[in-house]
Design an enzyme around this catalytic site. Structure first.
Site, PDB file in Angstrom:
ATOM      1  N   GLY A 170     -11.845  27.131 -11.364  1.00 55.35           N
ATOM      2  CA  GLY A 170     -13.027  27.453 -12.617  1.00 55.35           C
ATOM      3  C   GLY A 170     -13.994  28.449 -12.276  1.00 55.35           C
ATOM      4  CB  THR A 226       0.463  37.358  -4.043  1.00 51.64           C
ATOM      5  OG1 THR A 226       0.724  38.568  -3.690  1.00 51.64           O
ATOM      6  CG2 THR A 226       1.847  36.628  -4.190  1.00 51.64           C
ATOM      7  CB  CYS A 273     -30.046  11.381  -1.173  1.00 52.17           C
ATOM      8  SG  CYS A 273     -31.518  11.048  -0.675  1.00 52.17           S
ATOM      9  CG  HIS A 293      -9.587  20.539  -8.776  1.00 52.47           C
ATOM     10  ND1 HIS A 293     -10.652  19.768  -8.447  1.00 52.47           N
ATOM     11  CD2 HIS A 293     -10.292  21.675  -9.140  1.00 52.47           C
ATOM     12  CE1 HIS A 293     -11.833  20.268  -8.432  1.00 52.47           C
ATOM     13  NE2 HIS A 293     -11.602  21.323  -8.966  1.00 52.47           N
ATOM     14  CG  ASN A 310     -20.644  18.950 -14.355  1.00 50.27           C
ATOM     15  OD1 ASN A 310     -21.306  19.455 -15.209  1.00 50.27           O
ATOM     16  ND2 ASN A 310     -20.725  19.006 -13.293  1.00 50.27           N
TER      17      ASN A 310
END
Lengths: 276, 398
Positions: free
Chosen positions: B71, B236, B324, B200, B150
């Site tokens: 992405g 490729t 964190c 993914h 997201n």
């Protein structure tokens, strides 16, 4: 995911001494919710002038909770004079090391202890009264100075890891660099004044330092270390006991053993682990 | 210990069908799709099918699909191409809540001398469209706005935004990495010029992505090399994984309804249960226009990393926008842009589900989660039992 030591995870999952001591002799709250972590420490003294009871409450991540838990365990039974000598590195070492980015959790522990002792003695804490350098996290000049000096920090990034200073807008980076330069300029001449050591003197001092400063601390955690050889500034050591199977042993060797040897013997020493 | 995986906006399980389709191309059929022999040629033909499968999922023509490695590469290609093909224009428009693939890229471009406008969001993560309209200028080369966020799952009105850009002759790109496969997408009905997707996130393997480029859009390649992808992306092809991406796209089209019924129901069940069982908790982001699989909940006075590591003890995987875990010392830029108060931002947990989650899994989380918060709150110096409940307070944008 952070690479926490087993001991850190254990203290996080089963924190000791949670809560607040009733009618405490010393109490302190450091950090704040905006910064993402805070620690409230309370302790009570016994008749012999030793810390009888210590409790904590922490808002923060796993290492902040573990560092506070460790701190309360460490100071129990200490006199105030002993507790005052505790450094952030001692807390990190007790936990088998902390990830570099999490060292500020150990610093928060030391700050809370210091402030609680000051409260007990009824005196102000010097570090918190200085000029604020990092506005984002409210870190003062004396605080940064102290951490740079005690932990031998060299870069802004390290200062951020230890104090959070400079981790927000970045507007104070120049000021932090000036502090680092100033403190390091103070440290350097002192180190350069040291007379050159002969190889035999060096080995002797390394052995003494291991015996006096390093092995007792490692043995507390069931580990140990042996000196194998010294070649130039390379100190070859072998780890024993719990250290030999500890995933964080490299951290301990670098951040504790090497740091101590550099401080007390020769500033250019490098510790290397050899299998024997 | 079994794993309960509720972190599908981070990455997803490779679907068994996808893996099956890939295996022959990792073992025996290793030919180069560009070769002149039939051993390679058959691979080329299979890759063509994969391209058709990806195109079908988003209502595109196969030749509008450029395969990439992820992405982030798709995003970089799109923005760099827009700037290269309109060299006279020096302004970009984006939003404050983009994924780092765009967020960090535009920050970098700003250092190169481009002007960047970042459109703010309100307390629910909704875009300020008036502000957006005002930001479009004759100097604007490209707009890049994510389709769905997201962290919160909030969906932006990208179609409307693309129309506004088109009227002003401005290219429009959307980072649809989180949206593809979860909501219907039809580029034939759209005014968008470019769209990024990632393998993914939709049950294909890591390391493959695609960029949709509308036919007729001026294009400048990012990776320069061989003639692959009709000269639009040298190198490729990652053959087996791209075949996986094709299969995953076909599967996603089939499962789209399930995403919006079964997955959504599980998400709602989890969210409603946690909100009702845990005081001082609230959802971050608009609950109406939102991905069906995502729930971002804040638990006041506790810290996200601590929650995640306690969940980890039960094999439950989720993520957090706390300082964190964000890799910086400040909570997620998305929550900050929304004005989520610090008491809440540090204790945010994102659950993102997939079609592989089951009701017993969700029940397990509902059972294990509230005691974790309770215990961490007893550790917190800011928590007093019987504290004022946050639902009665105003947490509007700061």
């Amino acid at each position: 995911m952070w690479e926490y030591s087993e001991k850190t995870l254990e203290h996080f999952l089963h924190p000791r001494n949670v809560g607040e001591v009733e009618n405490p002799d010393g109490t302190a709250l450091v950090g704040n919710i905006a910064c993402g972590d805070a620690l409230k420490l309370t302790f009570k003294m016994d008749e012999d002038g030793k810390i009888k009871e210590a409790k904590f409450k922490t808002f923060g991540c796993a290492s902040a909770i573990a560092a506070a838990s460790a701190l309360t365990e460490m100071i129990k039974g200490m006199t105030v004079e002993e507790a005052e000598k505790l450094t952030n590195q001692d807390i990190a070492d007790y936990l088998g090391g902390l990830p570099q980015e999490k060292m500020h959790c150990s610093v928060m522990g030391r700050e809370a202890l210091e402030k609680a002792i000051a409260h007990y003695k009824g005196v102000p804490v010097a570090e918190t009264e200085g000029k604020v350098v990092c506005e984002c996290f409210g870190v003062t000049e004396p605080e940064i100075e102290r951490v740079v000096r005690e932990n031998n920090l060299k870069t802004i990034e390290e200062v951020t890891d230890y104090t959070k200073a400079g981790g927000g807008c970045g507007g104070c980076h120049e000021a932090i660099q000036e502090i680092i330069d100033r403190v390091r300029a103070e440290i350097k001449p002192a180190a350069m004044l040291r007379p050159k050591l002969t190889n035999i003197q060096k080995i002797k001092m390394i052995e003494e330092t291991l015996e006096r400063e390093i092995r007792p601390a490692l043995r507390q955690d069931g580990g140990d270390i042996e000196l194998v050889d010294v070649v130039g500034n390379k100190v070859m050591v072998a780890t024993r006991g719990a250290c030999a199977s500890c995933a964080a042993v490299h951290l301990t060797l670098k951040d504790f053993v090497e740091a101590k040897l550099r401080e007390l013997v020769w500033p250019e020493l490098e510790v290397e682990e050899v299998s024997q | 210990m079994t794993t309960i995986y509720l972190d599908n906006n981070a990455t997803t399980q490779v679907a068994p069908e996808v893996l099956e389709a890939m295996l022959p191309y990792l073992r025996d059929l290793y030919g180069n799709p560009s070769s002149m022999h039939s051993f390679g040629g058959q691979v080329g033909r299979r890759l063509r099918l994969a391209r058709e499968q990806v195109a079908a999922l988003i209502g595109a023509h196969p030749e509008e699909i450029v395969f990439t490695s992820c992405g982030t590469e798709s995003d970089n290609t799109a923005i760099r191409s827009a700037l290269a093909t309109y060299p006279g224009k020096r302004h970009l428009v984006t939003t404050r809540v983009e994924h780092p693939a765009i967020h960090a890229l535009v920050a970098h471009l700003a250092q190169e001398g481009y002007r960047v406008s970042e459109i703010p969001v309100d307390g629910e993560g909704r875009l300020n469209l008036e502000h957006y309209a005002r930001s479009l200028t004759p100097d604007t080369a490209v707009v890049s706005a994510m389709w769905a966020n997201n962290e919160t799952g909030v969906i932006f009105p990208v179609e409307e935004m693309a129309m506004m850009a088109r009227h002003k002759g401005i290219l429009f790109h959307t980072d649809a990495v989180q949206a593809v496969g979860k909501i219907p997408i039809d580029m034939r009905q759209s005014a968008m010029d470019m769209l990024s997707l990632s393998g993914h996130k939709l049950h294909a393997p890591k390391g493959v992505g695609a960029l949709y480029v509308r036919k007729g859009t001026k294009f400048s390649p990012f990776l320069i090399g061989g003639h692959q992808e009709k000269g639009r992306r040298g190198g490729t092809e990652n053959v087996a994984s791209l075949i996986g991406l094709g299969e995953a796209s076909e599967l996603a089209a089939k499962n789209l309804e399930k995403e919006n019924t079964a997955v959504k129901n599980l998400r709602d069940k989890l969210e409603n249960a946690l909100l009702s069982l845990i005081p001082n908790s609230r959802v971050n982001g608009d609950r109406q226009d939102r991905l069906p699989n995502t729930s971002n909940i804040s638990f006041e006075y506790v810290e996200g990393e601590a929650i995640l590591l306690r969940l980890n003890e039960f094999g439950i995987c989720a993520s957090s926008g706390s300082a964190c875990t964000s890799g910086s010392l400040q909570p997620s830029h998305v929550l900050r842009a929304m004005g989520v108060p610090f008491t809440m931002a540090h204790g945010s947990i994102r659950f993102s589900l997939s079609i592989y989650n089951t009701e017993p899994e969700i029940n397990f989380v509902i059972e294990k989660f509230p005691p974790i918060i309770e215990e961490l709150r007893t550790l917190s110096p800011y928590w007093e039992v019987g504290q004022e409940v946050c639902a009665t307070r105003d947490f509007g944008g700061v």
